[in-house]
Design an enzyme around this catalytic site. Structure first.
Site, short mmCIF file in Angstrom:
data_model
loop_
_atom_site.label_atom_id
_atom_site.label_comp_id
_atom_site.label_asym_id
_atom_site.label_seq_id
_atom_site.Cartn_x
_atom_site.Cartn_y
_atom_site.Cartn_z
N LYS A 36 0.88 -1.18 0.00
CA LYS A 36 0.00 0.00 0.00
C LYS A 36 0.91 1.22 0.00
CE LYS A 36 -3.26 2.61 2.82
NZ LYS A 36 -3.67 2.84 4.20
N GLY A 71 -7.52 8.77 10.70
CA GLY A 71 -7.68 8.78 12.15
C GLY A 71 -8.71 9.74 12.68
N ALA A 122 -9.43 5.37 5.24
CA ALA A 122 -9.26 6.57 6.08
C ALA A 122 -10.55 7.32 6.28
CB ALA A 122 -8.20 7.51 5.53
N GLY A 123 -10.82 7.67 7.52
CA GLY A 123 -11.96 8.50 7.85
C GLY A 123 -13.17 7.73 8.36
N THR A 139 -8.41 2.98 12.86
CA THR A 139 -8.64 3.77 14.08
C THR A 139 -9.96 3.45 14.77
OG1 THR A 139 -7.34 5.57 13.16
CG2 THR A 139 -8.84 6.14 14.95
#
Lengths: 258, 258, 258, 258
Positions: free
Chosen positions: D96, D157, D183-184, D206
Site C-alpha cells: 500500500k 484517524g 481513512a476517515g 482507528t
C-alpha cells in the site's frame, strides 16, 4: 476596509460571475450590474473577433476585469495557447485555467493545470487555476505562481452545493492564496456558507443563468456573499449540544402574585 | 412588492430579532438598526416596570412591533397570564407563546401551546406560537387562531442550524399561515436556506447576541434573509447528477491553426 | 446477553418487519426468516378472516410476535376499535397505534395517538405508538402506558433516511422506554446509524419489500442492525478535526541506510 | 459467489484491517479473527526483524495477506525503497503506497504516489495506492498499473466518515479497478454506506483500535460491510418525496359496522 487583492487589483466584490448558459446574452449587462461583480469569466472561444456571431465582450462594461478561461483545453499545451490568444486579443493578462478531458463530470486535471500555471505565470499572466480540491496540488499551484486557487464544490453546472467541504476547508486553512470556490454552488445559502468557512470569494454561473429571474438571482448571490463574509469577519458562535435559554428561566410567575 | 402580512401589519423585513443574551443591553438599538428588523421579541419578565433593573423596552424604538414572549411559562395557564400581563403593561397585542417545561433542551410543549393559542386568539391577541415542527400540531394551531407558526430548527441557543428541515418543509408546503423558523439558526447561510425553502421569515437571537460583533452579524443576517427570499422568488434551478458545461466544449482549437 | 424486553417479551432481534408492499405475499416467510425478525406488523384490515382474499397471517410463522397496526384509523376512536378487533381476531395483545388523517405525508397525529395509547394500555394491550418525534409527546406516551415509542425517521415509504435525527437523539437520551425508529429508513446503513445512536430497534418495510431481492435485503438489514448495536455497545471513538497517524511518522528511513 | 479479486487473489471479506493504534498488540489476533478480514496492513518500519521491540508480524496469522504500507515515506523514492525493503523482508509482493509530506492532515501526495505506483507495478508488486479522491489521478493510477485505488473518506484517524462522497462516487462509477475506501470511516454505518455506494471494500483501523471493545467493534464492521454489500447487490429502492402507504388507506372501518 475589507478588500480582496488578486494580481495587484483590489476588489470590493467577492462574487465572480460566469457568462455561459444565459438564454439571452442581452441580459448579461443587467446581471453584471445587479451582481455587483468586478470580475467576469468567459470562454475565449466565445470572444469572436471575426464577429459572425456576436461577441460576448460587447456585453461586458470595460470597468470589469476580464477573466478569460481556457474552457475546451484538454492539456497544458492547449491551455497555454488559449491563454496567449486571449491576451493577444486584448482580454488582458488574467486567465482562468481549465484543463478538462473528462466530458461527463468536467473535472479538472490538476497535473496539467499545475504545468500550465507555471508556464503562464512566468509569462506574466495572473493565473487563477480551476482545480480538484487537494492540498498537495494546491501547494504546487502556489509554487507554480498561481494568483489564487479555485477548487470545485461539485461538478460544473450541477447546482449540487459544496460537496467537497472537508477538502476546501483544508485549503482555506493551509494555503496562503485567495481561495475562490468555483463550480457546484447552486444557491445563495451555499455561497454564504463558503464565505463563512473563510473562502475569499466564489464564482457563480449556472445558478444565476438558469434561474427564472437571473437579474434578481444575481442580486441574491451578491447579498449572500456579503452576508457570509460579514459573518466570517464577525466570528460565528460555537454550536452547543444542549439548549441555552435566551433569558434565565426561573422565578418569574412564582415570585409573587400577578 | 414583496411584503409579509402578520396580524394586520405589513412587514418589509423578514428577520425577527430576539433580545436575550446580549453582553451589553446598550448595544441593542444599534443591533436593531443594522438588522433592519421590524419585530423584536423579549421575555415579559424582563419588561421591568418597577425599574430597579433597567427596562429592556428602553432600548427598542417605538416604531418596532413588540413581540413579548411567555418565556418562563410551563403550562397554558402561565402562558395566558403572562400574555395578559404584557398587554396590560402596554406591550401591545402581539404575543409569542413559549410553553416549556423541559430545562435541558427547552423544547416547546405543543399540546399546551395549542390551548394557550386558542384562549389568547379569542381575546384578540396576535398569537405567534413557538412549536416543535409537526404537521398535525400546526394544523391545530391554524384552527386555534394563530397568526403565524414558529417551528424550531434546533433547540434554543444551540446554533445547530435547521436540523428539522424535513418537517419544516412540510409545514411550509401545507400550512396556510406564515412559517417563521425560530431557534437553532446559527449562521446567515442557514437563515438564507430557510428562506430558500420557502419560509416566510426567521427569528434570530443567540447567533447575533453571542457573536464577536453583534452589529455586523445582525447586518449579515439581514442580508442573508434578503438573499434567500430573493432566490426563492426567482426560483432556484434543479440539481443535476452530471456536469453541464457552461459553454459547448468541442471544436475550439481543432478548428484551425491559431 | 444483549436482549430487548418489550411488553414482557424478550427479543434477540432488534429488527421489526412490516408486511406491506411485497409484490408477492408468498415471499414473506422467506423474508421473515432471512431478516431473523421476531416481531412482524400488519394492517388489521389485511387480516381477512372471511378469506375472500388471502390472509396475511398465513405467511407468518406462529413463533413470531404479531404486531397488528391500526393503519386506516383517522382518530382515537377508530384506532381503539381496530385494536380491539385485532385482539378479538386472535392477533394477541400487542398493537401498533397509527392514527393518520394526512394522506400526503401519512404523518401521525400525536394528540390522538396519546389518547388511544392511554385507553388501550388500560385494557391490557402492549401499545407501541407510531409518532412524530417530539419530546413532550413522548413523555405523555410514557405516562399513557406505552410499551415503546416509535418515532418516524421520515414519512412512511419514502426511503429518505433518518431526517429527524436531532429529535430522535433527544428521545433516546431522555425517554425511559425502548425507542424504535419507524418509517423512512431506506438503507441498511441508516438502520445501523439508528442503532449506533442508541435506538433500541428499527422497523423496516418499504426498503425491503421494494428491493429487487427482498430476501437478501432483509438479511442486509439484519446484519446492519446487529452491526449498529454492537458498535453502540462497544462505544464509538470521537471525531477529530486533524489527522492522527496510525503509527508514528518520524525517523524511519532517515535513521540510517537501508 | 460474490468475491473480490485483487492482484490474482480472491477475497471473500471486503474489510481490510489496519494494525496501528491498538493499545495492546496482543489483542490483534482476536481482532483479526472477529473482523474476518483476509488482508491486514502494517507500517513496514513496525516489522522489526532485529526484534528489540516485538514484531507486528507475530500477531498476524500466515493465511492473512500482508499489505505492508509505506507510511513514513515523503516522496516517490522513499516509498519505493520501503516497498522493496518489505518484499526483501518476506512480506510478499503487495504494497500500500502512502506518500505523505503533510503532518497535520496526513493527506496523500497523488503526484508522487502515481510515480511510485508506476515503478513498483513494473517490478511486479501488487500496488494499492492511498490517494486523495480525484478522477484524473485515479485514471493515471490505472495507467500506472495499480491493482486497486484507495481514496480517502476523511483525513486518517479522524473518524469523520465519508466526507468526500461526491468524488468517491465518481471513482466508483468511472474507474475499472476495485475502489477501497480508506481513512476517515469511523462507524459501521459509514462502512455500510460506502459499500451501498458500490465501493468494493473498505479499510478500517482507528475506529476499531480506539474503541472500548476492539474485538466486538471489528465484528460490527464485518457485519456492516456485509450488509452494505448485500444491499448494493440487491439494489436499493428510490427515495420518494411523498409518503407511500404500506397498505391502501381507504375503506376499512367505513365499509360496515364492526
Amino acid at each position: 476596509m475589507d478588500e480582496l487583492m488578486i494580481g495587484g487589483v483590489t476588489l470590493k466584490s467577492r462574487l465572480l460571475l460566469g457568462t455561459g448558459k444565459f438564454a439571452r446574452k442581452q441580459i448579461i449587462p443587467d446581471v453584471i450590474k445587479s451582481s455587483e461583480t468586478q470580475v467576469v469569466t468567459m470562454a475565449v472561444r466565445r470572444v469572436d473577433l471575426g464577429a459572425k456571431e456576436e461577441n460576448i465582450l460587447e456585453y461586458i462594461h470595460k470597468d470589469i476585469v476580464l477573466l478569460p478561461n481556457t474552457s475546451g483545453a484538454r492539456n497544458t499545451e492547449e491551455a497555454v495557447r488559449i491563454a496567449r490568444l486571449a491576451r493577444a486579443m486584448g482580454c488582458g493578462n488574467w486567465v482562468k485555467i481549465e484543463v478538462i478531458s473528462d466530458n461527463k463530470y468536467l473535472l479538472p486535471d490538476n497535473h496539467e493545470t499545475i504545468k500550465a500555471t507555471e508556464i503562464l505565470a512566468k509569462e506574466g499572466f495572473v493565473v487563477l487555476p480551476y482545480m480538484s480540491p487537494d492540498l498537495m496540488s494546491a501547494k504546487r499551484l502556489v509554487e507554480a505562481g498561481a494568483a489564487a486557487v479555485m477548487p470545485l464544490g461539485a461538478p460544473i453546472g450541477t447546482n449540487r452545493g459544496i460537496r467537497t467541504k472537508e477538502l476546501i476547508q483544508i485549503l482555506i486553512d493551509e494555503i496562503d492564496l485567495p481561495i475562490i470556490v468555483d463550480a457546484g454552488i447552486g444557491r445563495p445559502s451555499e455561497a454564504a456558507e463558503a464565505m463563512e468557512m473563510g473562502a475569499d470569494a466564489v464564482l457563480v454561473n449556472t445558478a444565476i443563468a438558469t434561474s427564472n429571474d437571473p437579474i434578481n438571482m444575481a442580486k441574491a448571490f451578491s447579498l449572500a456573499v456579503k452576508a457570509g463574509r460579514l459573518a466570517y469577519l464577525s466570528k460565528l458562535g460555537p454550536e452547543k449540544e444542549y439548549a441555552q435559554a435566551s433569558s434565565p428561566l426561573t422565578g418569574f410567575l412564582n415570585e409573587g402574585e400577578i
